[in-house]
Design an enzyme around this catalytic site. Structure first.
Site, PDB file in Angstrom:
ATOM      1  N   SER A  52       0.857  -1.182   0.000  1.00 47.98           N
ATOM      2  CA  SER A  52       0.000   0.000   0.000  1.00 47.98           C
ATOM      3  C   SER A  52       0.888   1.226   0.000  1.00 47.98           C
ATOM      4  CB  SER A  52      -0.868  -0.003   1.262  1.00 47.98           C
ATOM      5  OG  SER A  52      -1.502   1.250   1.459  1.00 47.98           O
ATOM      6  N   TYR A  79      -1.545  -0.885  10.397  1.00 49.57           N
ATOM      7  CA  TYR A  79      -1.620  -1.123   8.951  1.00 49.57           C
ATOM      8  C   TYR A  79      -0.330  -0.657   8.285  1.00 49.57           C
ATOM      9  CZ  TYR A  79      -3.563  -1.179   4.218  1.00 49.57           C
ATOM     10  OH  TYR A  79      -3.794  -1.433   2.884  1.00 49.57           O
TER      11      TYR A  79
END
Length: 188
Positions: free
Chosen positions: A137, A150
């Site tokens: 990401s 995350y």
């Protein structure tokens, strides 16, 4: 890319929706034999039926599910050519307000699962001189407040990718990472 993956066996985790589903459909259009993995049996069976793939209900945080995924892919198709580690989880909020089990689930899904699944698939990927694609990401490049678990998992996934790429260079197994930004999916 119309026939680029013709006859190749591709495992895609997190294939029930979003990026994983789109990747599974694209691989199928390119002639691949797609093995779809996700927790939602009904959703992956629906996608698998639509694309002629094999649905393997899988909770990537469970080692026995990862082993079953590899075993079923090989039993059905005799090989693994591409592994797409796409399944992801998130826990949003200030770190001191997050449930410790939620934090662990993010790390288990986003970092531990790709390491373990790649390890389990590696003998088959070595034999086919295959490819590992880790879906990280932009959060693995840019720190995002309220998403520290995350971010940590995606930075770690990138580090794993780069280290493994060096480790497998002589074996002919390609290892790459993609780092998308926000995409309009059920995950976001």
């Amino acid at each position: 890319m119309s026939d680029a993956f013709k006859g190749k066996v591709v495992i895609v985790t997190g294939a029930s929706s979003g990026v994983g589903e789109a990747a599974a459909r694209a691989f199928a259009r390119s002639g691949a034999k797609v093995v779809l993995a996700a927790r939602s049996r009904e959703k992956i069976e629906s996608v698998a039926q639509a694309i002629g793939g094999l649905a393997v209900p899988t909770d990537v945080s469970r080692l026995e599910d990862l082993q079953a995924l590899v075993d079923q892919a090989v039993a059905a198709h005799g090989r693994i050519d591409v592994l797409v580690n796409n399944a992801a989880a998130n826990a949003r909020g200030d770190l001191d307000t997050l449930d410790p089990q939620g934090i662990a689930a993010v790390i288990d899904t986003n970092l531990k699962a790709p390491l373990l699944l790649t390890r389990l698939a590696l003998p088959h990927l070595r034999a086919s001189r295959g490819v590992v694609v880790n879906v990280a990401s932009i959060a693995g490049h840019v720190p995002l407040p309220h998403e520290s678990p995350y971010c940590a998992s995606k930075w770690g996934l990138r580090g794993f990718t780069f280290a493994l790429r060096q480790e497998l260079k002589a074996a002919g197994v390609a290892v790459c990472v993609v780092s998308p930004g926000p995409i309009s999916t059920p995950f976001v």
